[in-house]
Write an enzyme that holds these catalytic residues in place. Structure first.
Site, PDB file in Angstrom:
ATOM      1  N   ASP A 191       0.839  -1.197   0.000  1.00 27.56           N
ATOM      2  CA  ASP A 191       0.000   0.000   0.000  1.00 27.56           C
ATOM      3  C   ASP A 191       0.876   1.250   0.000  1.00 27.56           C
ATOM      4  O   ASP A 191       2.009   1.227   0.489  1.00 27.56           O
ATOM      5  CB  ASP A 191      -0.895   0.035   1.236  1.00 27.56           C
ATOM      6  CG  ASP A 191      -1.954  -1.057   1.221  1.00 27.56           C
ATOM      7  OD1 ASP A 191      -2.173  -1.647   0.156  1.00 27.56           O
ATOM      8  OD2 ASP A 191      -2.539  -1.310   2.286  1.00 27.56           O
ATOM      9  N   LYS A 192       0.332   2.330  -0.494  1.00 27.44           N
ATOM     10  CA  LYS A 192       1.080   3.588  -0.589  1.00 27.44           C
ATOM     11  C   LYS A 192       1.679   3.995   0.751  1.00 27.44           C
ATOM     12  O   LYS A 192       2.844   4.410   0.826  1.00 27.44           O
ATOM     13  CB  LYS A 192       0.161   4.691  -1.111  1.00 27.44           C
ATOM     14  CG  LYS A 192       0.840   6.052  -1.242  1.00 27.44           C
ATOM     15  CD  LYS A 192      -0.122   7.095  -1.803  1.00 27.44           C
ATOM     16  CE  LYS A 192       0.560   8.464  -1.892  1.00 27.44           C
ATOM     17  NZ  LYS A 192      -0.355   9.491  -2.451  1.00 27.44           N
TER      18      LYS A 192
END
Length: 367
Positions: free
Chosen positions: A146-147
């Site tokens: 995930d970012k």
């Protein structure tokens, strides 16, 4: 443009891939529609035999391909990636914590997306040109973070390695350990969360939730490493499955959202004081089989905000090392069928017992 029929010998790096995938790798300007048409009309031949877009190819086979079709004048030009600046190239290379002939491992910082998307300009995939080094081709992503999750991210340097690692991750033999700070303290220090996950309706697939009726199997082991009273604790997490946002959904579902994860924890996910508002989820360790034999087993250092939060809570990083890597083998389809048949059989036995029990008083009265 040539009008001659083309012939290609399948290279070892392409052994076992689908034919349409071969075209995407080597003749990217040829659309899937064109490949399907050529296959349907017999213009593509593999060792002289007809072949379909989904058929697997083998190293050493000879692929016959017709001449390229004329390109429409109004067809949009393929957009080229802009060259990286010196600063971007340096930034990409500073992420590398492992490098060999087949693979790279990056320590991805929080806030950097793995791949591009709407309004996402900078991402790991866009920086991979700086990491080609002496290899012939561009590196390839084989999984994602995930970012806002930091830590170990594996990148393949060859097509053969990409195919190998893809099978490793889909077969769940790759092992990963994450570190997280979570709100409050679980009542059980060492446990397993087994809750199915699905896309949450109405979010466009941007958010997941626990769905015991329709969700996909998702299993996570957690272990409390240190605690700061009842305020929060530091945990190790091992995902045995690879669902989107799995760790974040699971920890929020048991009432202990990851610190800084407002998406799944809401306002309660943010602590006051010296604790950063960034998400505290880090891919600490990755162990994966190597295509040339042996294993890659590497740890990624914490980002600054996470390390500072641990220090402010009085936690020692050495306390989190050396957690054993567990194995989890999901049930096969046949095992699930066998279990379902056994369950149905037990229910039938119970019902027969109930009927016999109900019948006894009647027989006694007739006597």
């Amino acid at each position: 443009m040539t009008d001659a029929v083309r012939q290609f010998t399948i290279a070892p790096d392409d052994d076992g891939i689908r034919l349409d995938r071969w075209f995407k790798r080597h003749l990217a300007d040829t659309s899937f529609t064109t490949v399907a048409k050529w296959a349907r009309t017999g213009q593509i031949r593999l060792d002289g035999a007809r072949v379909g877009p989904g058929d697997r190819i083998v190293a050493g086979q000879v692929l016959r391909v017709p001449p390229p079709e004329a390109v429409r004048v109004d067809a949009p030009a393929k957009r080229e990636r802009p060259p990286l600046s010196d600063d971007e190239a340096l930034f990409a290379r500073e992420m590398v914590i492992h490098k060999d002939a087949q693979a790279l491992v990056l320590n991805k910082p929080p806030g950097l997306a793995t791949q591009g998307g709407t309004k996402t300009v900078q991402h790991v995939d866009g920086l991979l040109d700086a990491l080609q080094y002496e290899a012939e081709g561009r590196p390839k992503l084989v999984h994602r973070l995930d970012k806002d999750t930091s830590g170990a991210l594996l990148v393949a340097r060859t097509s053969r390695a990409a195919a190998f690692f893809a099978k490793t991750f889909s077969g769940r033999s790759a092992k990963k350990v994450y570190w997280a700070l979570v709100v409050d303290v679980p009542s059980i220090d060492d446990g397993t969360i087994d809750l199915p996950i699905a896309k949450q309706p109405g979010t466009g697939g941007e958010k997941m939730h626990v769905d015991e009726a329709e969700g996909s199997t998702a299993r996570t082991r957690y272990r409390v490493i240190e605690r700061a009273g009842n305020r929060c604790c530091w945990v190790e997490l091992q995902p045995f499955t690879g669902r989107t946002h799995q760790l974040r959904v699971h920890m929020a579902a048991i009432g202990h959202p990851i610190v800084g994860d407002g998406k799944y924890g809401g306002p309660a996910a943010f602590l006051t004081g010296a604790i950063s508002r960034k998400m505290h989820l880090h891919a600490r360790r990755l162990r994966v089989d190597h295509p040339d034999g042996g294993q890659i087993d590497i740890e990624a250092e914490l980002p600054a905000h996470f390390a500072e939060s641990l220090a402010s809570l009085g936690f020692e990083q050495m306390s989190g090392n050396n957690m054993p890597l567990d194995d989890f083998t999901p049930e096969t389809r046949e095992e699930k069928k066998t279990k379902a048949r056994a369950h149905a059989k037990n229910i039938r036995k119970e019902r027969r017992g109930e009927r016999r029990g109900r019948g006894d008083p009647d027989r006694e009265r007739k006597r």
